[in-house]
Each structure stands twice: as structure tokens, then as C-alpha cells.
Design a protein around this motif. Structure first.
Motif, PDB file in Angstrom:
ATOM      1  N   ASP A  14       0.813  -1.234   0.000  1.00 16.34           N
ATOM      2  CA  ASP A  14       0.000   0.000   0.000  1.00 16.34           C
ATOM      3  C   ASP A  14       0.838   1.272   0.000  1.00 16.34           C
ATOM      4  N   ASN A  15       2.118   1.168  -0.450  1.00 16.57           N
ATOM      5  CA  ASN A  15       2.952   2.379  -0.537  1.00 16.57           C
ATOM      6  C   ASN A  15       2.788   3.058  -1.900  1.00 16.57           C
ATOM      7  N   TYR A  16       3.000   4.371  -1.911  1.00 12.94           N
ATOM      8  CA  TYR A  16       3.169   5.106  -3.168  1.00 12.94           C
ATOM      9  C   TYR A  16       4.550   5.723  -3.213  1.00 12.94           C
ATOM     10  N   GLY A  60      12.079   1.340   6.340  1.00 12.35           N
ATOM     11  CA  GLY A  60      12.448   0.520   5.190  1.00 12.35           C
ATOM     12  C   GLY A  60      11.515   0.672   4.009  1.00 12.35           C
ATOM     13  N   ASP A  61      10.220   0.846   4.262  1.00 20.67           N
ATOM     14  CA  ASP A  61       9.270   0.958   3.154  1.00 20.67           C
ATOM     15  C   ASP A  61       9.332   2.332   2.481  1.00 20.67           C
ATOM     16  N   HIS A  62      10.365   3.145   2.843  1.00 25.14           N
ATOM     17  CA  HIS A  62      10.563   4.446   2.196  1.00 25.14           C
ATOM     18  C   HIS A  62      11.968   4.634   1.630  1.00 25.14           C
ATOM     19  N   ILE A  63      12.917   3.795   2.064  1.00 28.12           N
ATOM     20  CA  ILE A  63      14.321   4.039   1.667  1.00 28.12           C
ATOM     21  C   ILE A  63      15.038   2.813   1.090  1.00 28.12           C
ATOM     22  N   GLY A 133       5.160  12.031   3.138  1.00 25.93           N
ATOM     23  CA  GLY A 133       5.589  10.758   3.711  1.00 25.93           C
ATOM     24  C   GLY A 133       4.536  10.133   4.595  1.00 25.93           C
ATOM     25  N   ASP A 134       4.924   9.816   5.835  1.00 22.32           N
ATOM     26  CA  ASP A 134       4.001   9.206   6.794  1.00 22.32           C
ATOM     27  C   ASP A 134       3.603  10.181   7.899  1.00 22.32           C
ATOM     28  N   THR A 135       3.700  11.494   7.637  1.00 17.12           N
ATOM     29  CA  THR A 135       3.207  12.461   8.632  1.00 17.12           C
ATOM     30  C   THR A 135       1.707  12.628   8.465  1.00 17.12           C
ATOM     31  N   ALA A 171       2.327   8.881   1.486  1.00 19.16           N
ATOM     32  CA  ALA A 171       3.077   7.694   1.075  1.00 19.16           C
ATOM     33  C   ALA A 171       2.302   6.391   1.161  1.00 19.16           C
ATOM     34  N   HIS A 172       1.065   6.418   1.635  1.00 22.56           N
ATOM     35  CA  HIS A 172       0.310   5.158   1.730  1.00 22.56           C
ATOM     36  C   HIS A 172      -1.131   5.318   1.260  1.00 22.56           C
ATOM     37  N   GLU A 173      -1.679   4.217   0.765  1.00 21.80           N
ATOM     38  CA  GLU A 173      -3.097   4.143   0.393  1.00 21.80           C
ATOM     39  C   GLU A 173      -3.882   3.649   1.602  1.00 21.80           C
TER      40      GLU A 173
HETATM   41 FE    FE Z   1       5.477   4.004   5.644  1.00 21.03          FE
END
Ligand code: FE
Ligand code: ZN
Length: 257
Positions: A14-16, A60-63, A133-135, A171-173
Motif C-alpha cells: 500500500d505504498n506510493y 524501510g518501506d521508504h528508503i 511521507g508518513d506524517t 506515502a500510503h493508500e
Molecule cells: Fe510508511
């Protein structure tokens, strides 16, 4: 004045990853790539050459795609100075208020601690677009792994002040689940209902529900509305309660949802 072309690429579950392309100069950034292959495929499809990776935080799911993408393209990795040790391949270290150019498009860096201590976001005022991101998510916000509710509420207040037309590139759906939770908080909010209906239509058509806009999120996202009396009341608090405390209770309920 340079307006970016923005392309969300769905990766993992579910990441973009967002590709942000400056047509004037050809500069192209990939925001938060956890994998290289789908990003390289999207670049080839578009005929774009990767010049930058923008990292919002160290998870990890961002870098996890940084090093492979850097090797494949020779791009530069931008990330938080505070988190330089946790951002693989970092070349350009940035902090609150710093600006830099993606081709001809100016970017401003904002520090938004809460999800992680070193989380940053990238604001492109000319487009306008925010890579958060994830904010901030559509109708939600990130979990508090390394920050207090006060930290996160201050970060969100900073973001909600951006212009209404700003594209919120998160960054997420998570929009559908966030929407179900938000409905429990503000049952009668027409902006929330409209955003849920729109996201439902997009998802049913197999399309991303994002980007959203800051105007929509300000009106519909309960995590940006902890200082609205109806939201305080919904979590059993007096209107006029400290919004950071209302926010903490919203986040606690969302974790258990
Ligand atoms: Fe994330
Ligand atoms: Zn994260």
C-alpha cells in the motif's frame, strides 16, 4: 515558476512512490522508493531520467530502494541532516527551512517530527505540492513511533497552514480505512462525506485515491481538526480542550480501530 508533473506509482502492498518531473529542465525526483524495479519501469515508460531521490524518513518501506536506484541512475539522495545516519546513500543533507531546486522547481523543507524524530516533508510552492511521507495521510496521519502527540500535532498544524490547492502526496493508500474511522468522529461533516465518496469511486476504478488537497484535508481529516469543538466532543472531551490532548485521544482510538 516551474510546475511539476506528478505521477504516483503503487509499490509493495500500500505504498506510493511519487515521481515529480520538471518539464522545463527534465529533472525528476522519486519520493520514498522502497524498491527500484517499478520506479525504473515507470521512468522508462515516461521517458524521464532520475536526478533525485527525496527521502522523508528512514523506515524501510521508504528508503530500501535508494542504493539500487542511485547505482542505476547516478541520482542524488536528499534527506534529513538529523537522520543522515539512517538514510542510505544520502548526498544532500537538509533541515527546517532549507530550500533547494529540483531542476527549476524550488522546494522548501519542513521538519515534521512525530512519526519518526527525523521526519521531513518537501513543499513545492509553484505546483503547489507537498510530499508528506508518513506524517499526513488522506483522512489520517502517521503512527507515533518516535514522537509525542504534542510533536505530531505541531507538525500537522504547520502543514495544514499551506494553501488549500496544495496537492497532498502521502506515502500510503490508507484512505478507505481512515475514512471509516473519520466517519465515527464526524458523522455529519459534508466535506468528509464528499471525500469518502470521491475516494471510493477512484478506488473502485482501480485508481489511487491520492493525491488529495490541503483544502479537502483541512475540512475533512479529523487529525487536522483536533481544535474543532465537534471533534473534541466526539472523543468525550470539552470543546476548548487542549487540541494536543484531543489529538492524542484520536490517535489512541485510531490505533485500536
Ligand atoms: Fe510508511
Ligand atoms: Zn514510516
Amino acid at each position: 515558476m516551474s510546475t511539476l508533473v506528478i505521477e504516483p506509482i503503487p509499490v509493495l502492498s500500500d505504498n506510493y512512490v511519487y515521481l515529480a518531473h520538471d518539464p522545463e529542465t527534465g529533472a525528476t525526483a522519486a519520493v520514498d522508493p522502497p524498491v527500484a524495479e517499478p520506479v525504473l519501469a515507470a521512468l522508462a515508460r515516461k521517458g524521464w531520467r532520475l536526478s533525485h531521490i527525496l527521502a522523508t524518513h528512514h523506515h524501510g518501506d521508504h528508503i530500501a530502494g535508494n542504493v539500487e536506484l542511485k547505482q542505476a541512475t547516478g541520482c542524488s539522495v536528499v534527506g534529513a541532516r538529523k537522520d543522515a545516519a539512517r538514510i542510505p546513500g544520502i548526498d544532500i543533507e537538509v533541515a527546517e527551512g532549507d530550500s533547494f531546486l529540483l531542476g527549476a522547481a524550488p522546494a522548501v523543507v519542513m521538519e515534521t517530527p512525530g512519526h519518526t524524530s527525523g521526519h521531513i516533508v518537501y513543499w513545492f510552492p509553484d505546483t503547489p505540492a507537498l510530499f508528506c511521507g508518513d506524517t499526513l495521510f488522506s483522512l489520517g496521519c502517521g503512527r507515533l513511533f518516535e514522537g509525542t502527540p504534542d510533536d505530531m500535532w505541531s507538525s500537522l498544524v504547520k502543514l495544514r497552514g499551506l494553501p488549500a490547492e496544495t496537492l497532498v502526496c502521502c506515502a500510503h493508500e490508507y484512505t478507505a480505512t481512515n475514512g471509516r474511522f473519520a466517519r465515527l468522529v464526524e458523522r455529519d461533516n459534508p466535506a468528509l462525506k464528499a471525500r469518502i465518496d470521491q475516494a471510493t469511486r477512484l478506488l473502485a476504478a482501480g485508481r489511487p485515491s491520492v493525491p488529495s488537497t490541503m483544502g479537502v484535508e483541512r475540512a475533512a481529516n479529523p487529525f487536522l481538526r483536533a481544535d474543532v469543538p465537534a471533534v473534541a466532543r466526539a472523543v468525550g472531551m470539552d470543546p476548548g480542550s487542549d487540541p494536543a490532548i484531543v489529538f492524542a485521544e484520536l490517535r489512541r482510538r485510531r490505533n485500536a480501530f
